[in-house]
Design an enzyme around this catalytic site. Structure first.
Site, short mmCIF file in Angstrom:
data_model
loop_
_atom_site.label_atom_id
_atom_site.label_comp_id
_atom_site.label_asym_id
_atom_site.label_seq_id
_atom_site.Cartn_x
_atom_site.Cartn_y
_atom_site.Cartn_z
N HIS A 299 -4.09 0.84 10.53
CA HIS A 299 -3.59 0.69 9.14
C HIS A 299 -2.80 -0.61 9.08
O HIS A 299 -2.12 -0.98 10.05
CB HIS A 299 -2.72 1.88 8.77
CG HIS A 299 -2.33 1.87 7.33
ND1 HIS A 299 -1.33 1.05 6.84
CD2 HIS A 299 -2.82 2.53 6.25
CE1 HIS A 299 -1.23 1.22 5.53
NE2 HIS A 299 -2.13 2.13 5.15
N GLU B 67 -8.98 -1.80 2.85
CA GLU B 67 -7.69 -1.79 2.16
C GLU B 67 -7.12 -3.22 2.12
O GLU B 67 -6.51 -3.66 3.11
CB GLU B 67 -6.69 -0.91 2.90
CG GLU B 67 -7.06 0.56 2.94
CD GLU B 67 -5.81 1.43 3.10
OE1 GLU B 67 -5.59 2.27 2.24
OE2 GLU B 67 -5.07 1.24 4.07
P1 PGA Z 1 -1.12 3.26 -1.66
O1 PGA Z 1 -1.37 3.19 -0.08
O2 PGA Z 1 -2.15 4.21 -2.23
O3 PGA Z 1 0.27 3.76 -1.81
O4 PGA Z 1 -1.31 1.86 -2.18
C1 PGA Z 1 -2.66 3.22 0.45
C2 PGA Z 1 -2.60 3.15 1.96
O5 PGA Z 1 -1.73 2.46 2.50
O6 PGA Z 1 -3.41 3.78 2.65
#
Ligand code: PGA
Length: 228
Positions: free
Chosen positions: A85, A152
C-alpha cells in the site's frame, strides 16, 4: 460481481468492528466483501465476514520484533493481505522487491495478496504514470500464483479527488495488458457512494479498494448497495 475491499488503516476499535460486521452480515449482496483490519481486530467474532490484513512480513518467521508472518495471518483466518500500500511504501520505505517478497510469502501460505500500485502527483504531472505503473508491476508481482492488483494513484488517496474515467481506464488497461495472466484489478482512492458505481463500471475494473468510507455502515453500506 465486484470485489469490494475495505481498508481500515490504523483506525477503529472492537465496538466499531462489531457494529459494522453485524451490519455487513445482514446485507444481501452479489458482490464479494473483504475487510482489511488492523492486526489487533482480526481475531475473535467475525460474523462470517471475509478477512484481510493490511501488511505481512516478507520473512517466514524468526527474530523480527513487531512483524506478523503469513502463517500467523493464516492461523487467524486471514484470506487476503494488502501488499505495498502506498502508505507502507511511503512511511516504511517498502520497495518493489520487498512487496514481491511479501506477496510471494502470502501466496505460499494460501493468502491472496492485493498488490497496490500507483503514481504520485509529481509523476503524473511529468507524464510518467504509465512508466511508473509498468515498473512497479514488473518488480513487485510474484512469479506464480493468484493475486489481485489495486490501482491507487497516491494523490487520490484520502484527498477527495479521483482521476477522470479516461485516466482510470488508461491505467487499468495498461495493468491488464502487462500482467502475464488475467487477475482481478481494483481501483482505489477517494471512493464514496456517489462515485463508486461509475468507477466500478469502467472497463477492466473488477472492484474497489475503499479506505475512509469503509469505516462506518453509514458510508460503506450505500457503496455496496449501489454496486448491486
Ligand atoms: P481512501 O483510501 O478511500 O480513504 O482514499 C483508499 C486506500 O488507501 O486504500
Amino acid at each position: 460481481m465486484k470485489l469490494i475491499i475495505g481498508n481500515w488503516k490504523m483506525n477503529g476499535n472492537l465496538d466499531e468492528k462489531n457494529f459494522l460486521f453485524k451490519d455487513l452480515s445482514n446485507t444481501k449482496t452479489k458482490n464479494k466483501i473483504i475487510m482489511c483490519l488492523p492486526f489487533t481486530l482480526i481475531g475473535g467474532e467475525n460474523f462470517g465476514i471475509t478477512l484481510g490484513a493490511q501488511d505481512v512480513s516478507n520473512h517466514e518467521n524468526g527474530a523480527y520484533t513487531g512483524d506478523i508472518s503469513a502463517t500467523m495471518l493464516k492461523d487467524a483466518g486471514v484470506q487476503y493481505v494488502l501488499c505495498g500500500h502506498s502508505e507502507r511504501r511511503l512511511h516504511h520505505n517498502e520497495t518493489n522487491e520487498m512487496v514481491k517478497e511479501k506477496a510471494t510469502t502470502a501466496i505460499k501460505n494460501g493468502i491472496i495478496p492485493v498488490i497496490c500500485v500507483g503514481e504520485t502527483m509529481e509523476e503524473k504531472n511529468a507524464g510518467h504514470t504509465i512508466a511508473v505503473i509498468k515498473k512497479m508491476l514488473s518488480e513487485s508481482i510474484p512469479e506464480n500464483g493468484e493475486y489481485i492488483i489495486a490501482y491507487e494513484p497516491r494523490w487520490a488517496i484520502g484527498s477527495g479527488v479521483t482521476p477522470t474515467n479516461s485516466e482510470i481506464v488508461l491505467a487499468v488497461k495498461i495493468i491488464f495488458d502487462t500482467l502475464p495472466n488475467s487477475m482481478p484489478i481494483l481501483y482505489g482512492g477517494s471512493i464514496n457512494a456517489t462515485n463508486a458505481k461509475e468507477i466500478a463500471s469502467i472497463p477492466y475494473v473488477d472492484g474497489l479498494l475503499i479506505g475512509s468510507a469503509s469505516l462506518k455502515s453509514e458510508t460503506f453500506l450505500p457503496i455496496i448497495k449501489t454496486l448491486d
